[in-house]
Write a protein that holds these residues in place. Structure first.
Motif, short mmCIF file in Angstrom:
data_model
loop_
_atom_site.label_atom_id
_atom_site.label_comp_id
_atom_site.label_asym_id
_atom_site.label_seq_id
_atom_site.Cartn_x
_atom_site.Cartn_y
_atom_site.Cartn_z
N PRO A 1 0.82 -1.21 0.00
CA PRO A 1 0.00 0.00 0.00
C PRO A 1 0.85 1.26 0.00
CG PRO A 1 0.10 -0.90 2.21
CD PRO A 1 0.84 -1.87 1.33
N THR A 2 0.21 2.38 -0.20
CA THR A 2 0.86 3.69 -0.19
C THR A 2 0.65 4.34 1.16
OG1 THR A 2 0.55 4.00 -2.56
CG2 THR A 2 0.88 5.97 -1.26
N THR A 3 1.70 4.95 1.70
CA THR A 3 1.56 5.65 2.96
C THR A 3 0.69 6.89 2.77
OG1 THR A 3 3.51 7.03 2.62
CG2 THR A 3 3.85 4.88 3.65
N LEU A 4 0.24 7.43 3.88
CA LEU A 4 -0.63 8.60 3.82
C LEU A 4 0.12 9.79 3.22
CD1 LEU A 4 -3.50 9.47 4.56
CD2 LEU A 4 -2.62 10.23 6.78
N GLU A 5 1.40 9.93 3.57
CA GLU A 5 2.19 11.04 3.05
C GLU A 5 2.41 10.93 1.55
OE1 GLU A 5 2.94 9.10 5.49
OE2 GLU A 5 3.38 10.24 7.32
N GLU A 6 2.49 9.69 1.05
CA GLU A 6 2.74 9.48 -0.38
C GLU A 6 1.47 9.54 -1.23
OE1 GLU A 6 6.53 6.40 0.01
OE2 GLU A 6 4.49 5.64 -0.18
N LEU A 7 0.30 9.54 -0.59
CA LEU A 7 -0.95 9.48 -1.33
C LEU A 7 -1.10 10.58 -2.38
CD1 LEU A 7 -3.69 8.08 -1.70
CD2 LEU A 7 -4.60 9.56 0.11
N PRO A 8 -0.76 11.86 -2.08
CA PRO A 8 -0.95 12.91 -3.10
C PRO A 8 -0.17 12.67 -4.38
CG PRO A 8 -0.69 13.89 -0.92
CD PRO A 8 -0.37 12.44 -0.78
N ARG A 9 0.87 11.86 -4.33
CA ARG A 9 1.66 11.62 -5.53
C ARG A 9 0.86 10.87 -6.61
NH1 ARG A 9 7.32 9.44 -2.75
NH2 ARG A 9 7.65 11.25 -1.37
N HIS A 10 -0.20 10.22 -6.19
CA HIS A 10 -1.03 9.50 -7.17
C HIS A 10 -1.92 10.46 -7.96
CE1 HIS A 10 -0.19 5.30 -5.99
NE2 HIS A 10 -0.03 5.79 -4.77
N ALA A 11 -2.18 11.65 -7.42
CA ALA A 11 -3.11 12.58 -8.07
C ALA A 11 -2.48 13.20 -9.31
CB ALA A 11 -3.53 13.68 -7.08
N VAL A 12 -3.33 13.58 -10.25
CA VAL A 12 -2.84 14.29 -11.43
C VAL A 12 -2.33 15.66 -10.98
CG1 VAL A 12 -4.43 13.08 -12.96
CG2 VAL A 12 -5.11 15.26 -11.94
N THR A 13 -1.55 16.30 -11.84
CA THR A 13 -0.89 17.55 -11.47
C THR A 13 -1.87 18.60 -10.97
OG1 THR A 13 0.82 17.08 -13.11
CG2 THR A 13 0.65 19.34 -12.30
N GLU A 14 -3.01 18.73 -11.66
CA GLU A 14 -3.97 19.77 -11.29
C GLU A 14 -4.59 19.52 -9.91
OE1 GLU A 14 -3.77 19.35 -15.72
OE2 GLU A 14 -4.00 18.01 -13.99
N ASP A 15 -4.70 18.25 -9.51
CA ASP A 15 -5.36 17.93 -8.25
C ASP A 15 -4.37 17.73 -7.10
OD1 ASP A 15 -7.62 17.99 -9.75
OD2 ASP A 15 -7.93 15.82 -9.81
N PHE A 16 -3.08 17.77 -7.39
CA PHE A 16 -2.07 17.51 -6.36
C PHE A 16 -2.12 18.51 -5.21
CE2 PHE A 16 2.15 18.25 -4.59
CZ PHE A 16 2.50 16.98 -4.15
N PRO A 17 -2.16 19.83 -5.47
CA PRO A 17 -2.12 20.79 -4.34
C PRO A 17 -3.29 20.62 -3.37
CG PRO A 17 -1.65 21.90 -6.42
CD PRO A 17 -2.14 20.53 -6.76
N ALA A 18 -4.51 20.49 -3.89
CA ALA A 18 -5.67 20.38 -3.01
C ALA A 18 -5.62 19.11 -2.18
CB ALA A 18 -6.95 20.43 -3.83
N LEU A 19 -5.22 17.99 -2.79
CA LEU A 19 -5.13 16.74 -2.05
C LEU A 19 -4.02 16.81 -1.00
CD1 LEU A 19 -6.09 13.86 -1.59
CD2 LEU A 19 -4.52 13.11 -3.40
N SER A 20 -2.92 17.46 -1.33
CA SER A 20 -1.83 17.60 -0.36
C SER A 20 -2.29 18.38 0.86
CB SER A 20 -0.63 18.30 -1.02
OG SER A 20 -0.10 17.52 -2.07
N ARG A 21 -3.02 19.47 0.64
CA ARG A 21 -3.52 20.25 1.77
C ARG A 21 -4.46 19.43 2.64
NH1 ARG A 21 -3.73 24.26 -2.28
NH2 ARG A 21 -5.97 23.86 -2.60
N ALA A 22 -5.34 18.66 2.00
CA ALA A 22 -6.28 17.84 2.76
C ALA A 22 -5.57 16.79 3.59
CB ALA A 22 -7.28 17.19 1.80
N VAL A 23 -4.56 16.13 3.00
CA VAL A 23 -3.82 15.10 3.72
C VAL A 23 -3.02 15.70 4.88
CG1 VAL A 23 -1.94 13.42 3.52
CG2 VAL A 23 -3.73 13.50 1.78
N ARG A 24 -2.40 16.87 4.66
CA ARG A 24 -1.65 17.51 5.73
C ARG A 24 -2.58 17.88 6.89
NH1 ARG A 24 1.05 20.23 1.50
NH2 ARG A 24 -0.23 22.08 1.85
#
Length: 558
Positions: free
Chosen positions: A224-247
């Motif tokens: 599995p993917t760790t929680l910190e690594e999860l945003p790396r799966h998102a497409v470029t446009e969705d990366f920032p928003a997912l990163s903020r949510a995970v943080r």
């Protein structure tokens, strides 16, 4: 503990076990434990039960305090001293067998009479071995099938048997219930395109269900993917928003409900929703995160298709609304007065024009009433098949062409023939057809000459009686390239009334046309003596709630 021992049946070595039970080699001894001492096989009586050192009530009282499925089995020896069966002498309240018997319902049952297929199995041998050796027996998971009510029930169990007080304490766990729940959970996750995930932040471990791997298109061997690594799966446009949510989830323990897009290793773009919340320690720091992933790709695609359909529908609606507006304006320009009274060549002509105009239902009914250069009057009523802009455009062609030819003195039958040719040779012909009735009234002679093209016959009112004029030959316009149109003549007398009308005046849902014509004749006769007969006819026959078509009527009176 030393009385009445048979040296032949005493094991070479013995140790205390819960009730003075001793162990012996299964290969060399087949003795069984009986209360707090061994009883030689030759001293057993056939079918006799050996009572445990503790009373049955005491054993039952002990099992009453246990959870799960636990029973106490007492061996039943045969005439030869060999164990032939076991009797259930006590059971825990939660004990539940494959047939649904619970707790005290099991007490008193014979093992082999109740579960006959057990004999000869590894479980049966394990029971005998545990009793003979004094060692605990733990069975490998096994399947047991019982037929109840003609229905075979297959279950999986793991069983533990512990020698005690001359019998066996047997406990079991039914595995198929948990496995069935696991299968149900897997099916539910697959059907719902959902999977669960658990991130243990303290131990730094991550667990994904199988469906999460499927959602991400990830090989399970990669883990599995760790929680910190999860945003790396998102497409470029969705990366920032997912990163903020995970943080926010990881750092502050704030729950999230976020949708983002990923690209699977196969190149497919998927819409994934994560719903997660954190479990915090006493200081409020997240220590574990529980989450659900859901594949929303099919939903998003359906929403996009629906949005496209809505946009197309709005565009179509706009086009149709514009067409209706143009058709209405064109119709109003061609027929500016929906109701009027004219004086032509000694005739009084009352006009009633009532277009339906519901939604885009602009029809092709039309009329014309003019005085010609020679002093005669031209009277026309027509009906173009269909509705909308095409019907109005065709109506305009027929109306102005007929009027132009009539002004030049063209015979009426010839006018219809040429109008038929016009419909057939229009470059934008959509196979339009039209009905039409046309008449010329000569005031000096009082003669009305008329022709028709598939139209309903005129209604003559004379001296209070109504009758329809016999129509001359004529097929509707646009039906054939070789039509035949004849004319008919009638002398109008002072006091006569004549009605030209379209089918909207007489047609009604689920009714024969002849019934509508008969109703018009009766109504016209009843209204013939009124000051304005046409008003009475319309009031009696036109009902806004039931009408389905445009209505156009010329009332001609001498």
């Amino acid at each position: 503990m030393t009385a009445n021992r048979d040296e032949a049946d005493v094991p070479e070595s013995s140790t205390s076990n819960l009730g003075g039970a001793a162990s012996a080699s299964a290969a060399t001894r087949h003795a069984v434990l009986a209360s707090s001492r061994y009883v030689p096989r030759r001293q057993w009586s056939a079918g006799a039960e050996r009572a445990p050192a503790l009373p049955a009530a005491a054993v039952q009282e002990l099992l009453d305090g246990l959870s799960g499925s636990v029973t106490f089995l007492l061996p039943l020896p045969g005439a030869d001293g060999e164990i032939q069966d076991f009797r259930i002498t006590a059971a825990s309240p939660d004990a539940l067998d494959v047939a649904g018997r619970r707790g005290k319902e099991l007490v008193g049952l014979s093992l082999l009479e109740t579960y006959p297929t057990v004999r000869g199995t590894a479980l049966w041998d394990g029971y005998l071995g545990a009793l003979a050796t004094g060692t605990r027996y733990e069975a490998e998971p096994f399947e047991y099938e019982e037929v109840l009510g003609g229905i075979a029930r297959l279950s999986r169990f793991t069983v533990r048997a512990t020698p005690c007080q001359g019998g066996l304490i047997v406990s079991w766990i039914r595995l198929d219930n948990g496995e069935r729940e696991q299968r149900r959970l897997a099916v539910m996750q697959r059907l719902g395109s959902m999977g669960w995930a658990d991130w243990d932040l303290a131990r730094k471990t991550t667990t994904w269900s199988e469906e999460v791997y499927s959602i991400f298109g990830r090989d399970p061997s990669l883990g599995p993917t760790t929680l910190e690594e999860l945003p790396r799966h998102a497409v470029t446009e969705d990366f920032p928003a997912l990163s903020r949510a995970v943080r926010s989830l990881h750092g502050r323990g704030r729950p999230i409900d976020h949708t983002f897009r990923i690209v699977t290793p196969a190149g497919e773009v998927r819409h994934v929703r994560i719903v997660a919340e954190a479990e915090t320690d006493v200081s409020g720091h997240p220590v574990e995160v529980y989450g659900l992933f859901q594949n929303l790709t099919a939903v998003k695609r359906a929403e996009e298709r629906l949005l496209q359909h809505e946009r197309a529908a709005l565009a179509q609606h706009g086009m149709l609304a514009a067409e209706r507006s143009l058709a209405v304006r064109l119709q109003d320009a061609l027929l500016p007065l929906p109701q009027q009274s004219l004086r032509l060549a000694g005739l009084t002509v009352d006009v009633a024009y009532q277009p339906l105009q519901e939604g885009l239902n602009v029809g092709g009914d039309w009329y014309s009433a003019i005085e010609l250069p020679d002093g005669s009057a031209l009277l026309v009523v027509g009906d173009v098949a269909g509705h909308g802009l095409d019907a109005v455009a065709t109506m305009a062609q027929l109306r102005f062409t007929a009027k132009g030819m009539a002004i030049t003195g063209t015979p009426l039958a010839a006018i219809l023939s040429r109008l038929n040719t016009l419909l057939w040779h229009s470059s934008d012909r959509g196979f339009s057809t039209a009905t039409m009735i046309m008449a010329r009234y000569e005031p000096d002679a009082g003669l009305l000459t008329w022709v028709q093209a598939g139209h309903l016959p005129p209604l003559l009112l004379r001296q209070g009686e109504a009758r329809y004029l016999a129509p001359p030959h004529g097929v509707l316009l646009g039906a054939t390239t070789t039509p035949r149109y004849d004319s008919a003549t009638i002398r109008l007398l002072p006091g006569d009334h004549l009605l030209f009308y379209t089918d909207g005046l007489v047609e009604a849902p689920s009714e024969e046309l002849d019934d509508g014509l008969a109703r018009l004749a009766r109504t016209a006769a009843e209204c013939s003596d009124s000051v304005r007969p046409l008003d009475g006819i319309l009031d009696a026959l036109v009902h806004p709630d039931t009408r389905r078509d445009d209505i156009c009527v010329l009332h001609i009176s001498v």
